[in-house]
Motif scaffolding. Structure first.
Motif, PDB file in Angstrom:
ATOM      1  N   ALA A   1      39.193  40.372  33.524  1.00 18.16           N
ATOM      2  CA  ALA A   1      38.883  38.998  33.922  1.00 18.16           C
ATOM      3  C   ALA A   1      40.164  38.197  34.141  1.00 18.16           C
ATOM      4  O   ALA A   1      40.276  37.436  35.120  1.00 18.16           O
ATOM      5  CB  ALA A   1      38.011  38.332  32.864  1.00 18.16           C
ATOM      6  N   LEU A   2      41.127  38.376  33.256  1.00 15.14           N
ATOM      7  CA  LEU A   2      42.405  37.687  33.416  1.00 15.14           C
ATOM      8  C   LEU A   2      43.129  38.144  34.676  1.00 15.14           C
ATOM      9  O   LEU A   2      43.687  37.328  35.425  1.00 15.14           O
ATOM     10  CB  LEU A   2      43.285  37.948  32.193  1.00 15.14           C
ATOM     11  CG  LEU A   2      42.916  37.216  30.904  1.00 15.14           C
ATOM     12  CD1 LEU A   2      43.737  37.771  29.736  1.00 15.14           C
ATOM     13  CD2 LEU A   2      43.145  35.723  31.049  1.00 15.14           C
ATOM     14  N   LYS A   3      43.099  39.441  34.912  1.00 13.74           N
ATOM     15  CA  LYS A   3      43.777  39.993  36.086  1.00 13.74           C
ATOM     16  C   LYS A   3      43.137  39.479  37.373  1.00 13.74           C
ATOM     17  O   LYS A   3      43.836  39.109  38.324  1.00 13.74           O
ATOM     18  CB  LYS A   3      43.725  41.525  36.024  1.00 13.74           C
ATOM     19  CG  LYS A   3      44.657  42.231  37.005  1.00 13.74           C
ATOM     20  CD  LYS A   3      44.764  43.702  36.646  1.00 13.74           C
ATOM     21  CE  LYS A   3      45.825  44.382  37.510  1.00 13.74           C
ATOM     22  NZ  LYS A   3      46.066  45.765  37.077  1.00 13.74           N
ATOM     23  N   ALA A   4      41.811  39.439  37.404  1.00  5.34           N
ATOM     24  CA  ALA A   4      41.110  38.937  38.586  1.00  5.34           C
ATOM     25  C   ALA A   4      41.404  37.455  38.797  1.00  5.34           C
ATOM     26  O   ALA A   4      41.615  36.995  39.929  1.00  5.34           O
ATOM     27  CB  ALA A   4      39.610  39.167  38.434  1.00  5.34           C
ATOM     28  N   GLY A   5      41.413  36.692  37.706  1.00  3.32           N
ATOM     29  CA  GLY A   5      41.696  35.271  37.813  1.00  3.32           C
ATOM     30  C   GLY A   5      43.091  34.998  38.324  1.00  3.32           C
ATOM     31  O   GLY A   5      43.300  34.109  39.162  1.00  3.32           O
ATOM     32  N   ARG A   6      44.051  35.769  37.851  1.00  2.00           N
ATOM     33  CA  ARG A   6      45.428  35.582  38.311  1.00  2.00           C
ATOM     34  C   ARG A   6      45.578  35.963  39.779  1.00  2.00           C
ATOM     35  O   ARG A   6      46.308  35.319  40.525  1.00  2.00           O
ATOM     36  CB  ARG A   6      46.373  36.408  37.436  1.00  2.00           C
ATOM     37  CG  ARG A   6      46.533  35.853  36.033  1.00  2.00           C
ATOM     38  CD  ARG A   6      47.155  36.857  35.089  1.00  2.00           C
ATOM     39  NE  ARG A   6      47.272  36.311  33.737  1.00  2.00           N
ATOM     40  CZ  ARG A   6      47.385  37.049  32.642  1.00  2.00           C
ATOM     41  NH1 ARG A   6      47.394  38.380  32.736  1.00  2.00           N
ATOM     42  NH2 ARG A   6      47.480  36.478  31.454  1.00  2.00           N
ATOM     43  N   ALA A   7      44.870  37.036  40.181  1.00  2.00           N
ATOM     44  CA  ALA A   7      44.931  37.453  41.583  1.00  2.00           C
ATOM     45  C   ALA A   7      44.353  36.379  42.489  1.00  2.00           C
ATOM     46  O   ALA A   7      44.882  36.096  43.569  1.00  2.00           O
ATOM     47  CB  ALA A   7      44.192  38.773  41.771  1.00  2.00           C
ATOM     48  N   THR A   8      43.260  35.767  42.057  1.00  2.11           N
ATOM     49  CA  THR A   8      42.642  34.692  42.841  1.00  2.11           C
ATOM     50  C   THR A   8      43.564  33.484  42.917  1.00  2.11           C
ATOM     51  O   THR A   8      43.729  32.872  43.973  1.00  2.11           O
ATOM     52  CB  THR A   8      41.298  34.278  42.207  1.00  2.11           C
ATOM     53  OG1 THR A   8      40.423  35.411  42.201  1.00  2.11           O
ATOM     54  CG2 THR A   8      40.669  33.143  42.980  1.00  2.11           C
ATOM     55  N   GLN A   9      44.183  33.172  41.795  1.00  3.06           N
ATOM     56  CA  GLN A   9      45.087  32.018  41.758  1.00  3.06           C
ATOM     57  C   GLN A   9      46.254  32.194  42.713  1.00  3.06           C
ATOM     58  O   GLN A   9      46.700  31.235  43.339  1.00  3.06           O
ATOM     59  CB  GLN A   9      45.598  31.839  40.319  1.00  3.06           C
ATOM     60  CG  GLN A   9      46.350  30.548  40.083  1.00  3.06           C
ATOM     61  CD  GLN A   9      46.737  30.397  38.628  1.00  3.06           C
ATOM     62  OE1 GLN A   9      47.214  31.334  37.985  1.00  3.06           O
ATOM     63  NE2 GLN A   9      46.532  29.201  38.088  1.00  3.06           N
ATOM     64  N   GLU A  10      46.731  33.433  42.841  1.00  6.90           N
ATOM     65  CA  GLU A  10      47.864  33.695  43.720  1.00  6.90           C
ATOM     66  C   GLU A  10      47.527  33.496  45.201  1.00  6.90           C
ATOM     67  O   GLU A  10      48.404  33.280  46.019  1.00  6.90           O
ATOM     68  CB  GLU A  10      48.384  35.122  43.493  1.00  6.90           C
ATOM     69  CG  GLU A  10      49.067  35.306  42.141  1.00  6.90           C
ATOM     70  CD  GLU A  10      49.402  36.754  41.870  1.00  6.90           C
ATOM     71  OE1 GLU A  10      49.069  37.608  42.723  1.00  6.90           O
ATOM     72  OE2 GLU A  10      49.989  37.046  40.805  1.00  6.90           O
TER      73      GLU A  10
END
Length: 208
Positions: free
Chosen positions: A195-204
């Motif tokens: 979930a953290l990885k997906a959120g960071r990818a979206t934020q980028e």
């Protein structure tokens, strides 16, 4: 998104924590992670090991398990540490490995990863919870995201440790409850890391 990378890094003298680590690895793989199972280098002198037949046998039986390195920490999105408890603290072998992490810590390379811990002890109240809490002190300094199993699955009401999987080795090898709790803990940690990885990818991808 590429799979979550999970490093299971453990120290085990007679095999109990090794068995838990294997179940942790199974749970992480079932959750979709790419897994590295790594043992901590044995630092005890041969004469001490030879005095305990189970210790000597375990050293021989796990000779092919790759030893942990700083690269495993740098590579991972989620790290699950396993250790027997020693007077309510992690084993000195794991502590020695943690003491080598300054090159990563000083660059912020250990921050933002998910961390969790598991343990075992001969006696029922021999410091299992305090050992996991002691490891949490390290995770705080690293800037890690601590994910405990809590009471988030029915198995936790049977295993009874919301801090992390633990087992009383005097009762024999880890039983079905302890192994199921270990798999659940790993699954929860991997899910959180995903979930953290997906959120960071979206934020980028969001224009600033």
């Amino acid at each position: 998104m590429e799979p979550v990378k999970a490093a299971i890094i453990y120290y085990s003298s007679t095999g109990t924590v090794h068995n838990l680590a294997q179940a942790i690895a199974e749970g992480a793989e079932k959750a979709g992670a790419t897994v590295r199972l790594r043992k901590i280098r044995e630092l005890a002198p041969p004469e001490a090991i030879d005095e305990n037949a189970a210790w000597r046998t375990h050293v021989q039986d796990t000779a092919d398990v790759t030893e942990a390195s700083l690269d495993d920490l740098a590579w991972a999105d989620v790290v699950l540490f396993g250790t027997p408890t020693r007077y309510g603290n992690p084993a000195s072998q794991l502590g020695a490995f943690i003491n080598t992490t300054y090159p990563l810590w000083s660059q912020g390379a250990l921050a933002g990863k998910v961390y969790s811990a598991f343990t075992a002890r001969t006696t029922a109240h021999g410091g299992q919870e305090s050992t996991i809490l002691a490891l949490a002190n390290t995770f705080y300094h690293w800037g890690g995201v601590i994910v405990a199993p809590g009471y988030t699955d029915p198995i936790q009401f049977r295993s009874g440790n919301p801090y992390g999987t633990s087992h009383v080795s005097a009762d024999g090898p880890p039983n079905d409850v302890a192994l199921a709790a270990a798999r659940h803990q790993a699954h929860r940690a991997v899910d959180t890391a995903a979930a953290l990885k997906a959120g960071r990818a979206t934020q980028e991808t969001i224009p600033r």
